[in-house]
Enzyme design. Structure first.
Site: not given
Ligand code: GLU
Length: 610
Positions: A119, A419, A437, A439, A458, A461, A485, A507-508
């Site tokens: 990370r 990601t 990712t 981000e 990142e 986040d 994350s 997908g965050g």
């Molecule tokens: N930055 C996000 C995370 O670490 C991921 C972004 C994404 O998956 O779209 O959870």
């Protein structure tokens, strides 16, 4: 075991001239379509079954790179690095050496699952006020924070590749970079997904000449079907291949990164406010990949391994599975099972938001969050017949479990970004689930001049301001801290301790839902893996609204979830872009990618057979 930190210098080796020509490893009919002679990309299929190893990514060039490395004797770790490096070329808005990620590895010989935390970390000078505008005392608007030096964390991706190869690989970093170097040199064929991602970022890229040079050739997004090379990235990869990763962490590439962050190179006349950041060469030199114990829960006799904090992926998927263990989903109809999935996700999200952050900066009660006792206490809040009003309050993971307890005021936070997840397996039975990712789609939007890659955002986040009322927020910025994350690379072992399944998604925060729902689909609802991945998704992050894909939102299932169970669905075009591999027997593998989402992914096996 606890945690182990390291960042070794890459073994120096000359880049081999690895030819991608002749994808004879794929089905014979596909070999004729090799991208070299006619400029077409390698073939793309969402499901591949066979033996000898497998790769599933979102992109055919990346999958081909991984398969090529497997064919040349590499293992699942080598293939994962080769595929990830190729994604840095052809999927640069979701991955690349300007970002970070989490690497989960099953070692067939020892039967152990290991994880690497790569990370991004905040600069040593970061404070809780990082995203507070000093002029107003209020949080910066998200886009202003994103497109700035402030959002850029110390990248961990390259150190992750190096560390994974050093521990478990069969080939050098230099050799595994070979296919990506060639791809960057020759170019890849722009597809609609790539073009759309550039279009979504065009105004930002246009303000940074280095970004525009890479992704707005001639001043506009590249047309679908054109070939887009990235000679700067080819040079960067070559430099790293020859001299090792200290070129990046303690050398000229790192110096360029720090200079770019501290003085973002905006075009003359740009009207955007681009705040400088504070990332230094010292931050880069001090960066460490951290080996962490995986999270693990028992679910219906299977062992589900995931990524520990600072990702909330493993703990949230794990807690939700433990909650669902209280219910016989297999005996339910689809709407009832999905209702349980949604409610379990909401409960687990309340706990994630309250308790999970970087374990080196805050106390995370991880063992309790993953305990069956805590989950059972949470499960008794799940009404099998009705959606609870959202947000639900977090629980008290204190080891003392009994009634239906809840804690204080809740706060729901959902984020979405971009990601990429890839999954590999080899002939020896080793398996990798790797999510990486930068981000947001396009990261900070700021490319390092002359180096061919984008910098992450990142650090957005982190929560910009406290979200937990009077309780402490575990995810505020801090010095050297890693933002929480949602990435959830997951490996499932069967009752004998053999790898059964590996999966993950971008997908965050929705990643957690996608992984959880896919597991439920596969383990409880009788779907095979391709069906489990393709099935329509919904996501309930402890918020009033549940996002749902059109096939649910507009259909009979959505009507039951709303009418009978009291959920509020809001439509979203698509959720996630998963990849997965299932080990169907000692010598049979199935690689699976999305058939439709994000333009469809790419699955391949070394020796195809039905
Ligand atoms: N930055 C996000 C995370 O670490 C991921 C972004 C994404 O998956 O779209 O959870």
């Amino acid at each position: 075991m606890g945690v182990q930190r390291s960042r070794r210098t890459a073994a120096v080796a000359l880049v081999g001239t690895i030819a991608l020509a002749g994808v004879g490893l794929l089905a014979p009919a596909q070999a004729a379509e090799d991208r070299r002679p006619d400029g077409d990309p390698p073939p793309k299929q969402p499901v591949a079954t066979g033996s000898g190893g497998a790769v599933a990514t979102v992109d055919p060039d990346a999958t081909a790179a991984g398969i090529e490395v497997l064919r040349r004797g590499g293992n699942a770790v080598d293939a994962a690095v080769a595929a990830a490096a190729a994604l840095g070329v052809s999927e640069p808005f979701s991955s690349g050496i300007g970002g970070g990620g989490f690497f989960v590895y099953y070692d067939a010989r020892s039967g152990e699952v290991s994880t690497l935390d790569g990370r991004e970390s905040a600069p040593a000078t970061a404070t809780e006020q990082r995203f507070i505008d000093p002029a107003t005392g209020t949080p910066l608007p998200f886009q202003e924070a994103r497109v700035s030096g402030l959002s850029v964390g110390t990248p961990g991706t390259l150190a992750t590749w190096d560390e994974a190869l050093d521990r478990w690989g069969r080939r050098s970093l230099a050799r595994n970079l070979g296919p990506a170097i060639e791809l960057a040199e020759d170019g890849f064929v722009v597809d609609q997904t790539f073009r759309s991602q550039v279009e979504g970022n065009a105004a930002i890229f246009a303000d940074f000449p280095a970004s525009a040079e890479l992704y707005l050739p001639g001043g506009a997004p590249p047309a679908v079907g054109t070939v887009l090379p990235n000679p700067d990235l080819a040079d960067t990869y070559r430099q790293i291949a020859r001299h090792g990763i200290d070129e990046f962490y303690d050398g000229p590439i790192g110096a360029d990164i720090a200079a770019t962050v501290q003085d973002p190179p905006v075009r003359d006349g740009a009207t955007r406010t681009v705040r400088p950041g504070d990332l230094t060469t010292g931050d880069l030199a001090g960066y460490e990949v951290i080996e962490r114990d995986p999270t693990v829960v028992d679910y219906r006799g299977l062992q589900v391994y995931g990524m520990a904090p600072p990702s909330s992926g493993g703990s949230t998927v794990g807690e939700a599975l433990n909650i669902l263990e209280n219910f016989d989903l297999a005996a339910m109809d689809e709407a009832q099972a999905l209702h349980h999935y949604m409610e379990a996700t909401a409960l687990a999200f309340a706990d994630r938001n309250r308790y999970v952050g970087d374990p080196d900066a805050v106390d995370v009660p991880l063992d309790e969050l993953l305990s069956q006792g805590f989950a059972d206490e949470r499960a008794c809040l799940l009404d099998p017949d009705a959606a609870a009003p959202k947000p639900v309050a977090p629980g008290v993971p204190d080891g003392d479990y009994g009634g239906c307890a809840a804690a204080a005021e809740p706060a729901a936070v959902a984020d979405e970004g971009s990601t990429t997840h890839l999954t590999t397996a080899d002939r020896w039975g080793n398996v990798v689930a790797y999510t990486l990712t930068i981000e947001q789609t396009g990261g900070s939007g700021i490319a390092v001049p002359g180096r061919g890659f984008l910098l992450n955002n990142e650090l957005t986040d982190f929560n910009f301001a406290p979200t937990q009322g009077s309780a402490p927020d575990p995810n505020l910025p801090g010095p050297d801290k890693r933002p929480r994350s949602s990435m959830a690379p997951t490996i499932v072992l069967d009752g004998d301790g053999d790898a059964l399944l590996a999966l993950g998604s971008p997908g965050g925060a929705t990643i957690i839902g996608t992984v959880l729902q896919t597991l439920v689909n596969r383990i409880d609802l009788g779907m095979d893996l391709p069906e489990a991945l393709a099935a329509p998704r919904l996501f309930q992050p402890n918020a009033v609204n549940t996002t749902a894909e059109p096939a649910i939102d507009g259909g009979p299932l959505g009507a039951i979830l709303e009418g009978q169970y009291g959920h509020t669905l809001v439509p979203t075009a698509e959720i996630g872009a998963a990849t997965a591999i299932e080990l169907l027997g000692k010598h049979k593998l199935q690689a699976v990618a999305e058939p439709v989402r994000r333009g469809g992914g790419s699955a391949a096996v070394l020796r195809p057979r039905r």
